[in-house]
Design a protein around this motif. Structure first.
Motif, PDB file in Angstrom:
ATOM      1  N   LEU A 193      -7.006  -1.011   7.146  1.00 29.88           N
ATOM      2  CA  LEU A 193      -5.962  -1.913   7.616  1.00 29.88           C
ATOM      3  C   LEU A 193      -5.374  -1.432   8.935  1.00 29.88           C
ATOM      4  CD1 LEU A 193      -4.324  -4.447   6.912  1.00 29.88           C
ATOM      5  CD2 LEU A 193      -2.740  -2.972   5.689  1.00 29.88           C
TER       6      LEU A 193
ATOM      7  N   LEU B 103       0.823  -1.209   0.000  1.00 29.24           N
ATOM      8  CA  LEU B 103       0.000   0.000   0.000  1.00 29.24           C
ATOM      9  C   LEU B 103       0.855   1.257   0.000  1.00 29.24           C
ATOM     10  CD1 LEU B 103      -2.835  -0.952   2.510  1.00 29.24           C
ATOM     11  CD2 LEU B 103      -2.981  -0.819   0.034  1.00 29.24           C
TER      12      LEU B 103
ATOM     13  N   SER C 284      -8.238   1.880   2.047  1.00 31.99           N
ATOM     14  CA  SER C 284      -7.700   0.551   2.388  1.00 31.99           C
ATOM     15  C   SER C 284      -6.668   0.660   3.502  1.00 31.99           C
ATOM     16  CB  SER C 284      -7.053  -0.097   1.170  1.00 31.99           C
ATOM     17  OG  SER C 284      -7.993  -0.285   0.163  1.00 31.99           O
TER      18      SER C 284
END
Length: 72
Positions: free
Chosen positions: A53, A37, A49
């Protein structure tokens, strides 16, 4: 031994302990998912995201914090 003590022991053995173990090991391995990421950049597409996370990681850290600690 009272019914409450039995229920507490059973719930810890069959519910709390597995959740604690899984949470601990998830909190150990989740940082591996940060790497892709971050390499993609934290743009508008990846930011949700990353936030999800990070939130999941905080929850697993909290739930797995007492795994394998000595009981006093």
């Amino acid at each position: 031994m009272s019914l409450v003590e039995i229920a507490t022991a059973v719930s810890h053995q069959f519910v709390a302990a597995p959740v604690q173990i899984a949470s601990f090991w998830l909190s150990v391995t989740l940082p591996l998912f940060y790497i892709p990421l971050i390499f993609d950049g934290l743009g508008a597409k990846v930011l949700p995201s990353f936030i999800g996370l990070l939130s999941l990681h905080l929850v697993t850290l909290f739930l797995g914090r007492n795994y394998r600690q000595e009981k006093a």
